[in-house]
Design a protein around this motif. Sequence first.
Motif: not given
Length: 158
Positions: A23-43
């Motif tokens: 029962d959750l709505d997916l509001e935002a997806v942000e994928l960004s580089p973070a050095g050698k890794f990646r950051m995936l933020r889900i709201a």
Amino acid sequence: MSPLNPDSSRINDVLRDPLATLDLDLEAVELSPAGKFRMLRIAVDKDGGVTLDDIAEATKAVSAALDESDLMGETAYTLEVTSRGVDRPLSEPRHWRRNHDRLVKATLADGSQLTGRVGASDHDGVTLDVSGVERRLAYDDIAKALVQVEFNRKTKES
């Protein structure tokens, strides 16, 4: 795009159904580089707001869906699941409904601005109480709207 850099729409497609079962709505997806890794933020969001338990369940569901899809490939990433927050613009009818009685600053399509309290809303538009005067706005007439944080708001009960 390659699995090393999936686009947000592909991530949306993979995550929408597992989150909907909670029962959750997916509001935002942000994928960004973070050095050698990646950051995936889900709201995520839902009527009544999300709790820490909702975030924990959403994190498990998102992680499982991404692992099953192999969309993120072999490159390491950090997953962050969070609530929508007050700093994201109101862009869907459900955002207005969920912020009933909150103070909102709106920039209209013509460039003018107004601040008012969110009243009734439906699929066509919203009514704002602007200094005691109700103003009906169609969503198409609103270029951007943000909830204003109110400290020590005086209510009828206080």
